[in-house]
Design a protein around this motif. Structure first.
Motif, PDB file in Angstrom:
ATOM      1  N   LEU A  41       0.809  -1.215   0.000  1.00  0.00           N
ATOM      2  CA  LEU A  41       0.000   0.000   0.000  1.00  0.00           C
ATOM      3  C   LEU A  41       0.848   1.273   0.000  1.00  0.00           C
ATOM      4  CD1 LEU A  41      -2.959   0.719  -0.155  1.00  0.00           C
ATOM      5  CD2 LEU A  41      -3.048   0.736   2.325  1.00  0.00           C
ATOM      6  N   GLY A  42       2.057   1.200   0.543  1.00  0.00           N
ATOM      7  CA  GLY A  42       2.942   2.357   0.514  1.00  0.00           C
ATOM      8  C   GLY A  42       3.464   2.666  -0.878  1.00  0.00           C
ATOM      9  N   LEU A  43       3.454   1.678  -1.750  1.00  0.00           N
ATOM     10  CA  LEU A  43       3.917   1.854  -3.126  1.00  0.00           C
ATOM     11  C   LEU A  43       2.774   2.071  -4.104  1.00  0.00           C
ATOM     12  CD1 LEU A  43       6.425  -1.116  -3.254  1.00  0.00           C
ATOM     13  CD2 LEU A  43       6.970   1.291  -2.905  1.00  0.00           C
ATOM     14  N   ALA A  87       7.458  12.559  -0.801  1.00  0.00           N
ATOM     15  CA  ALA A  87       6.721  12.786   0.442  1.00  0.00           C
ATOM     16  C   ALA A  87       5.228  12.933   0.166  1.00  0.00           C
ATOM     17  CB  ALA A  87       7.259  14.015   1.161  1.00  0.00           C
ATOM     18  N   ALA A  88       4.862  13.226  -1.072  1.00  0.00           N
ATOM     19  CA  ALA A  88       3.441  13.333  -1.440  1.00  0.00           C
ATOM     20  C   ALA A  88       2.718  12.005  -1.252  1.00  0.00           C
ATOM     21  CB  ALA A  88       3.299  13.802  -2.890  1.00  0.00           C
ATOM     22  N   PHE A  89       3.462  10.894  -1.254  1.00  0.00           N
ATOM     23  CA  PHE A  89       2.832   9.584  -1.068  1.00  0.00           C
ATOM     24  C   PHE A  89       2.536   9.288   0.403  1.00  0.00           C
ATOM     25  CE2 PHE A  89       4.502   9.183  -5.278  1.00  0.00           C
ATOM     26  CZ  PHE A  89       3.530   8.453  -5.920  1.00  0.00           C
ATOM     27  N   ASN A  90       2.981  10.134   1.275  1.00  0.00           N
ATOM     28  CA  ASN A  90       2.704   9.963   2.703  1.00  0.00           C
ATOM     29  C   ASN A  90       1.439  10.750   3.033  1.00  0.00           C
ATOM     30  OD1 ASN A  90       2.977   9.191   5.336  1.00  0.00           O
ATOM     31  ND2 ASN A  90       4.481  10.753   5.829  1.00  0.00           N
ATOM     32  N   PHE A  91       0.301  10.182   2.663  1.00  0.00           N
ATOM     33  CA  PHE A  91      -0.977  10.859   2.872  1.00  0.00           C
ATOM     34  C   PHE A  91      -1.954   9.940   3.582  1.00  0.00           C
ATOM     35  CE2 PHE A  91      -1.378   9.039  -1.429  1.00  0.00           C
ATOM     36  CZ  PHE A  91      -2.548   8.298  -1.293  1.00  0.00           C
ATOM     37  N   VAL A  92      -3.022  10.542   4.057  1.00  0.00           N
ATOM     38  CA  VAL A  92      -4.116   9.799   4.669  1.00  0.00           C
ATOM     39  C   VAL A  92      -5.332   9.989   3.777  1.00  0.00           C
ATOM     40  CG1 VAL A  92      -5.644   9.628   6.671  1.00  0.00           C
ATOM     41  CG2 VAL A  92      -3.210  10.140   6.984  1.00  0.00           C
ATOM     42  N   ARG A  95     -11.528  10.214   2.456  1.00  0.00           N
ATOM     43  CA  ARG A  95     -12.653   9.575   1.775  1.00  0.00           C
ATOM     44  C   ARG A  95     -12.221   9.445   0.319  1.00  0.00           C
ATOM     45  NH1 ARG A  95     -15.216  14.937   2.579  1.00  0.00           N
ATOM     46  NH2 ARG A  95     -15.351  15.908   0.552  1.00  0.00           N
ATOM     47  N   THR A  96     -13.042   8.906  -0.499  1.00  0.00           N
ATOM     48  CA  THR A  96     -12.689   8.684  -1.895  1.00  0.00           C
ATOM     49  C   THR A  96     -12.124   9.954  -2.528  1.00  0.00           C
ATOM     50  OG1 THR A  96     -14.458   7.059  -2.040  1.00  0.00           O
ATOM     51  CG2 THR A  96     -13.604   7.925  -4.115  1.00  0.00           C
ATOM     52  N   ARG A  97     -10.905   9.827  -3.030  1.00  0.00           N
ATOM     53  CA  ARG A  97     -10.205  10.918  -3.729  1.00  0.00           C
ATOM     54  C   ARG A  97     -10.034  12.186  -2.894  1.00  0.00           C
ATOM     55  NH1 ARG A  97     -10.485  10.148  -9.921  1.00  0.00           N
ATOM     56  NH2 ARG A  97     -11.324   8.053 -10.084  1.00  0.00           N
ATOM     57  N   ARG A  98     -10.108  12.061  -1.598  1.00  0.00           N
ATOM     58  CA  ARG A  98      -9.925  13.212  -0.693  1.00  0.00           C
ATOM     59  C   ARG A  98      -8.780  12.874   0.259  1.00  0.00           C
ATOM     60  NH1 ARG A  98     -11.286  18.532  -0.582  1.00  0.00           N
ATOM     61  NH2 ARG A  98     -11.717  19.199   1.534  1.00  0.00           N
ATOM     62  N   LEU A  99      -7.646  13.578   0.099  1.00  0.00           N
ATOM     63  CA  LEU A  99      -6.434  13.261   0.830  1.00  0.00           C
ATOM     64  C   LEU A  99      -6.096  14.335   1.849  1.00  0.00           C
ATOM     65  CD1 LEU A  99      -4.133  12.355  -2.202  1.00  0.00           C
ATOM     66  CD2 LEU A  99      -5.795  10.908  -1.057  1.00  0.00           C
ATOM     67  N   GLY A 104       2.519  21.777  -0.590  1.00  0.00           N
ATOM     68  CA  GLY A 104       3.637  21.976  -1.493  1.00  0.00           C
ATOM     69  C   GLY A 104       3.796  20.931  -2.575  1.00  0.00           C
ATOM     70  N   PHE A 105       2.836  20.043  -2.724  1.00  0.00           N
ATOM     71  CA  PHE A 105       2.938  18.995  -3.741  1.00  0.00           C
ATOM     72  C   PHE A 105       1.859  19.216  -4.794  1.00  0.00           C
ATOM     73  CE2 PHE A 105       4.604  17.215   0.219  1.00  0.00           C
ATOM     74  CZ  PHE A 105       5.904  16.966  -0.197  1.00  0.00           C
ATOM     75  N   SER A 106       2.080  20.202  -5.625  1.00  0.00           N
ATOM     76  CA  SER A 106       1.058  20.609  -6.590  1.00  0.00           C
ATOM     77  C   SER A 106       0.701  19.502  -7.576  1.00  0.00           C
ATOM     78  CB  SER A 106       1.499  21.862  -7.341  1.00  0.00           C
ATOM     79  OG  SER A 106       2.713  21.625  -8.039  1.00  0.00           O
ATOM     80  N   ALA A 107       1.651  18.639  -7.932  1.00  0.00           N
ATOM     81  CA  ALA A 107       1.349  17.568  -8.884  1.00  0.00           C
ATOM     82  C   ALA A 107       0.303  16.618  -8.307  1.00  0.00           C
ATOM     83  CB  ALA A 107       2.611  16.801  -9.255  1.00  0.00           C
ATOM     84  N   MET A 108       0.402  16.303  -7.029  1.00  0.00           N
ATOM     85  CA  MET A 108      -0.585  15.422  -6.395  1.00  0.00           C
ATOM     86  C   MET A 108      -1.928  16.144  -6.277  1.00  0.00           C
ATOM     87  SD  MET A 108      -0.984  12.298  -5.112  1.00  0.00           S
ATOM     88  CE  MET A 108       0.244  11.486  -4.112  1.00  0.00           C
ATOM     89  N   VAL A 109      -1.908  17.400  -5.927  1.00  0.00           N
ATOM     90  CA  VAL A 109      -3.143  18.181  -5.823  1.00  0.00           C
ATOM     91  C   VAL A 109      -3.831  18.245  -7.180  1.00  0.00           C
ATOM     92  CG1 VAL A 109      -4.098  20.477  -5.362  1.00  0.00           C
ATOM     93  CG2 VAL A 109      -2.343  19.516  -3.842  1.00  0.00           C
ATOM     94  N   ASP A 110      -3.053  18.503  -8.223  1.00  0.00           N
ATOM     95  CA  ASP A 110      -3.626  18.588  -9.578  1.00  0.00           C
ATOM     96  C   ASP A 110      -4.235  17.254 -10.012  1.00  0.00           C
ATOM     97  OD1 ASP A 110      -2.737  21.187  -9.664  1.00  0.00           O
ATOM     98  OD2 ASP A 110      -1.005  20.762 -10.957  1.00  0.00           O
ATOM     99  N   LEU A 111      -3.647  16.149  -9.580  1.00  0.00           N
ATOM    100  CA  LEU A 111      -4.149  14.829  -9.941  1.00  0.00           C
ATOM    101  C   LEU A 111      -5.556  14.602  -9.402  1.00  0.00           C
ATOM    102  CD1 LEU A 111      -3.391  12.105 -11.270  1.00  0.00           C
ATOM    103  CD2 LEU A 111      -2.542  11.397  -9.041  1.00  0.00           C
ATOM    104  N   PHE A 112      -5.868  15.211  -8.253  1.00  0.00           N
ATOM    105  CA  PHE A 112      -7.162  14.992  -7.624  1.00  0.00           C
ATOM    106  C   PHE A 112      -8.115  16.171  -7.770  1.00  0.00           C
ATOM    107  CE2 PHE A 112      -4.339  12.019  -5.642  1.00  0.00           C
ATOM    108  CZ  PHE A 112      -5.061  10.864  -5.811  1.00  0.00           C
TER     109      PHE A 112
END
Length: 115
Positions: A41-43, A87-92, A95-99, A104-112
């Motif tokens: 799950l971490g990967l 470090a963007a992968f260290n999230f909680v 709910r669905t698609r809500r992290l 500071g991780f705009s690429a992850m924010v843009d993905l969702f």
């Protein structure tokens, strides 16, 4: 079900899990984890029933291919030379698609962002 084989689960344990799942009518796909990884799950975080975000250049190909064959999208973050991107992968997952994650991780924010 994907079963990560690595530091916490060996091949014998994966076989036992697969046998139990088979008895329940479910299939199992054992996946070798990169050295040093403790869990899949971490990967390969699951953020929706049809969306995972694999860690680029670290997630094995087999689970991504298996999920894609089952209609699950694998959305990779764009490559950035900044090693802090991981470090963007260290999230909680709240709910669905809500992290919940560090800023500071705009690429992850843009993905969702809303489709």
């Amino acid at each position: 079900m994907l079963i990560g084989i690595g530091l916490r689960t060996n091949a014998a344990a994966a076989a036992q899990i697969a046998d139990t799942l088979a008895g329940l009518g479910a299939g199992a796909i054992p996946v070798d984890l990169p050295f040093g990884s403790t869990h899949l799950l971490g990967l390969l975080p699951i953020v929706d029933r049809d969306l995972v975000v694999p860690w680029p250049r670290r997630t094995p190909s087999a689970p991504v291919a298996a999920l894609r064959q089952r209609g699950i999208e694998a959305a990779f973050l764009p490559h950035e030379p900044d090693p802090r991107q991981h470090a963007a992968f260290n999230f909680v997952l709240l709910r669905t698609r809500r992290l919940l994650m560090a800023g500071g991780f705009s690429a992850m924010v843009d993905l969702f962002a809303s489709p």
